[in-house]
Design a protein around this motif. Structure first.
Motif, short mmCIF file in Angstrom:
data_model
loop_
_atom_site.label_atom_id
_atom_site.label_comp_id
_atom_site.label_asym_id
_atom_site.label_seq_id
_atom_site.Cartn_x
_atom_site.Cartn_y
_atom_site.Cartn_z
N HIS A 44 1.22 -1.21 0.13
CA HIS A 44 0.05 0.14 0.07
C HIS A 44 0.70 1.50 0.13
N TRP A 45 1.96 1.27 0.39
CA TRP A 45 3.35 2.52 0.64
C TRP A 45 4.14 2.68 -0.53
N VAL A 46 4.18 1.44 -1.70
CA VAL A 46 5.07 1.70 -2.41
C VAL A 46 5.38 2.44 -3.38
N ASN A 47 4.28 3.37 -3.59
CA ASN A 47 4.00 4.30 -4.44
C ASN A 47 3.37 5.68 -3.81
N ALA A 48 3.09 5.83 -2.21
CA ALA A 48 2.96 6.91 -1.90
C ALA A 48 3.70 8.39 -1.93
N THR A 49 3.27 8.90 -1.72
CA THR A 49 3.78 10.05 -1.83
C THR A 49 3.20 11.21 -0.83
N VAL A 50 4.53 12.21 0.18
CA VAL A 50 3.65 12.63 0.76
C VAL A 50 3.51 14.37 0.43
N ILE A 51 2.09 15.01 -0.01
CA ILE A 51 1.88 16.07 -0.51
C ILE A 51 1.17 16.82 0.84
N LEU A 52 1.52 18.60 1.02
CA LEU A 52 1.53 18.89 1.85
C LEU A 52 0.39 20.09 0.83
N PRO A 53 -0.38 20.28 2.03
CA PRO A 53 -1.18 21.10 1.23
C PRO A 53 -1.06 22.52 1.22
N SER A 54 -2.11 23.54 0.15
CA SER A 54 -1.43 24.73 -0.20
C SER A 54 -2.67 25.52 1.22
N GLY A 55 -1.55 26.61 1.04
CA GLY A 55 -2.95 27.37 2.16
C GLY A 55 -3.74 27.74 1.32
N LYS A 56 -5.34 28.01 2.02
CA LYS A 56 -6.66 28.26 1.25
C LYS A 56 -6.53 29.92 1.21
N THR A 57 -7.08 30.12 0.61
CA THR A 57 -7.18 31.97 -0.02
C THR A 57 -8.82 32.12 -0.66
N SER A 58 -9.54 32.88 0.74
CA SER A 58 -10.38 33.06 1.38
C SER A 58 -10.48 34.15 -0.15
N ILE A 59 -12.49 33.96 -0.95
CA ILE A 59 -12.99 34.65 -2.04
C ILE A 59 -14.42 34.72 -2.31
N ARG A 81 -15.34 19.85 -1.08
CA ARG A 81 -16.25 18.94 -1.29
C ARG A 81 -15.65 19.39 -3.33
N MET A 82 -16.57 20.86 -3.01
CA MET A 82 -16.64 21.34 -4.30
C MET A 82 -14.93 21.98 -4.80
N ASN A 83 -14.55 21.90 -4.13
CA ASN A 83 -12.88 22.42 -3.95
C ASN A 83 -12.12 21.37 -4.52
N ALA A 84 -12.38 19.97 -4.18
CA ALA A 84 -12.33 18.80 -4.37
C ALA A 84 -12.47 18.63 -6.05
N VAL A 85 -13.95 19.20 -6.48
CA VAL A 85 -13.93 18.93 -7.79
C VAL A 85 -13.45 19.98 -8.69
N LEU A 86 -13.02 21.34 -8.51
CA LEU A 86 -12.46 22.07 -8.87
C LEU A 86 -10.56 22.15 -9.01
N ARG A 87 -10.51 20.49 -8.13
CA ARG A 87 -9.07 20.68 -8.63
C ARG A 87 -8.86 20.38 -9.34
N HIS A 88 -9.63 18.20 -9.14
CA HIS A 88 -9.52 17.87 -10.33
C HIS A 88 -9.75 18.46 -11.32
#
Length: 100
Positions: A44-59, A81-88
């Motif tokens: 489960h960990w062979v291809n794992a990468t650590v991704i630090l979340p970016s800061g949020k911007t209020s709009i 969830r809306m942010n996840a869809v936009l990120r995708h």
């Protein structure tokens, strides 16, 4: 008009007193015996990468009411969830431009 009721939190099913009474070794043994625990399978960990979340911007943004209602239907966390869809979508578009 949509209801502004807050979603009820799920009941906590953790027996915190029993957990606090266990030693660290006992907790580790139980976790190691749990077949559904991905930490017990190195694959489960062979291809794992650590991704630090970016800061949020209020709009301030305006969305179609039915779009917001759709995301709110699942309760708390609709903005995430809306942010996840936009990120995708963003990542899909970036992938298109990097292949060009």
């Amino acid at each position: 008009m949509p209801s502004h009721k807050k979603a009820e939190p799920l009941p906590d099913r953790t027996d915190w007193a029993a957990l606090r009474a266990m030693s660290d070794n006992e907790i580790e043994r139980i976790a190691a015996d749990d077949e559904d625990n991905p930490a017990t399978d190195e694959s489960h960990w062979v291809n794992a990468t650590v991704i630090l979340p970016s800061g949020k911007t209020s709009i301030h943004a305006s969305f179609d009411r039915d779009v917001v209602d759709f995301f709110k239907r699942d309760g708390r966390g609709y903005q995430a969830r809306m942010n996840a869809v936009l990120r995708h979508h963003m990542e899909a578009q970036q992938g298109k431009t990097s292949r060009s």
